[in-house]
Design an enzyme around this catalytic site. Structure first.
Site, PDB file in Angstrom:
ATOM      1  N   CYS A  47       0.870  -1.174   0.000  1.00 36.53           N
ATOM      2  CA  CYS A  47       0.000   0.000   0.000  1.00 36.53           C
ATOM      3  C   CYS A  47       0.913   1.232   0.000  1.00 36.53           C
ATOM      4  O   CYS A  47       2.110   1.112  -0.237  1.00 36.53           O
ATOM      5  CB  CYS A  47      -0.970  -0.009   1.179  1.00 36.53           C
ATOM      6  SG  CYS A  47      -0.170  -0.052   2.799  1.00 36.53           S
ATOM      7  N   THR A  48       0.371   2.399   0.255  1.00 36.22           N
ATOM      8  CA  THR A  48       1.149   3.630   0.119  1.00 36.22           C
ATOM      9  C   THR A  48       2.280   3.730   1.144  1.00 36.22           C
ATOM     10  O   THR A  48       3.446   3.906   0.787  1.00 36.22           O
ATOM     11  CB  THR A  48       0.242   4.865   0.243  1.00 36.22           C
ATOM     12  OG1 THR A  48      -0.834   4.749  -0.678  1.00 36.22           O
ATOM     13  CG2 THR A  48       1.034   6.142  -0.052  1.00 36.22           C
TER      14      THR A  48
END
Length: 308
Positions: free
Chosen positions: A184-185
């Site tokens: 994810c980020t």
């Protein structure tokens, strides 16, 4: 050699799953502290921890890091740092929520007790180049559309994290014996995403430590095999990741389908959906997503002009 001059501002991205007693009071005090420090950004506080993105000058952000690490709960918290030309936020928000990453399930997940194995960026790169693995994007589908790891599974239909429990059942159940790599980020969503996988009976589950942001800064990985740009939740909207391969936009214009990496909100404020526009369609569609929204936006614009 001339000394390199860094941009005047920095963005800090961070999270920590840790018990916070009386999170409502902590939220109020933290907001006052951030405003006094001159920071801008968005921070979420819950009884399970803290998750934030803040921006300010070098001095302001350094002071924030120092102050946070004086608290034993956050002394080893990882801060991902970007140097930027402008402040990445317009205001400062600190909000209390029941969860840092909302699942709304009865049996709450504590990432300190169950989560996937953390894989550092260099090892993540080695695995995706040398092993037969399933790479899964643990973000929203519109984030994936702007940029993602090559061959990663798109989270179709995911607009918010609480949709993932059912999505996993519907889309990944046949891969329970496969080696899974999630990303994810910045890492916070993967903590719970991989926990969900483990609860569903997946046997070999890992996550990219520090997320895409850390992967882009690692001296070995340098963002390799990431296509497009990374969506971020601040004024920048997107940031480049891959430092070793030629950049090619992977996003496609909502209207005509040509490659683009420019996101805008629909000009119809009642719609406000965020979509990708190419330059031509941005003008042609008055920055709207449909004929209906275009007509509403034009009428609203004309009404505003007549009232001036």
């Amino acid at each position: 050699m001339a000394k390199k001059i860094l941009p005047p501002y920095r963005v800090l991205l961070y999270y920590k799953y840790v018990k916070i007693e009386n999170p409502e009071k902590f939220t109020e005090m933290h907001l006052r502290f951030c405003k006094a420090a001159g920071l801008k950004g968005r921070i979420i506080v819950a009884s399970e921890g803290i998750n934030g993105t803040v921006s300010g000058t070098y001095e302001q952000t350094e002071a924030y890091i120092y102050a946070m690490r004086q608290d034993p709960r956050f002394e080893n918290m990882d801060f991902k740092i970007d140097n930027v030309q402008e402040n990445a936020f317009k205001k400062m928000f600190v909000r209390h929520r029941s969860e840092l990453v909302t699942l709304n399930i009865e049996d709450e997940i504590d990432p300190n007790k169950i989560t996937g194995k953390h894989i550092k960026p260099a090892e993540f790169l080695k695995i995706i180049e040398e092993e037969d693995v399933l790479i899964v994007d643990a973000r929203n589908d519109y984030e994936y559309d702007l940029g993602h790891f090559k061959n990663a599974i798109r989270p179709d239909g995911i607009k918010n994290f609480k949709q993932f429990p059912q999505w996993i059942k519907d889309n990944l159940s046949e891969y329970k014996d496969k080696k899974i790599l999630a990303y994810c980020t910045g890492g916070i969503r993967c903590e719970k995403f991989t926990a969900l996988l483990l609860r569903e009976g997946f046997k070999d589950v890992s996550q990219l430590e520090g997320g895409i942001v850390s992967y882009s800064k690692d001296k070995t990985a340098l963002g390799k095999h990431f296509e497009g740009k990374c969506y971020v939740f601040d004024e920048r909207i997107s940031v480049p990741i891959n430092q070793v391969e030629e950049y090619v936009p992977v996003g496609k214009c909502y209207h005509c389908g040509i490659p683009t990496d420019v996101y805008h909100n629909c000009a119809n404020k009642d719609c406000n959906v965020q979509i990708l526009f190419c330059e031509e369609c941005d003008v042609k569609w008055n920055r709207t997503c449909s004929e209906e929204c275009k007509e509403i936006a034009i009428n609203n614009e004309q009404l505003a002009m007549s009232n001036e």
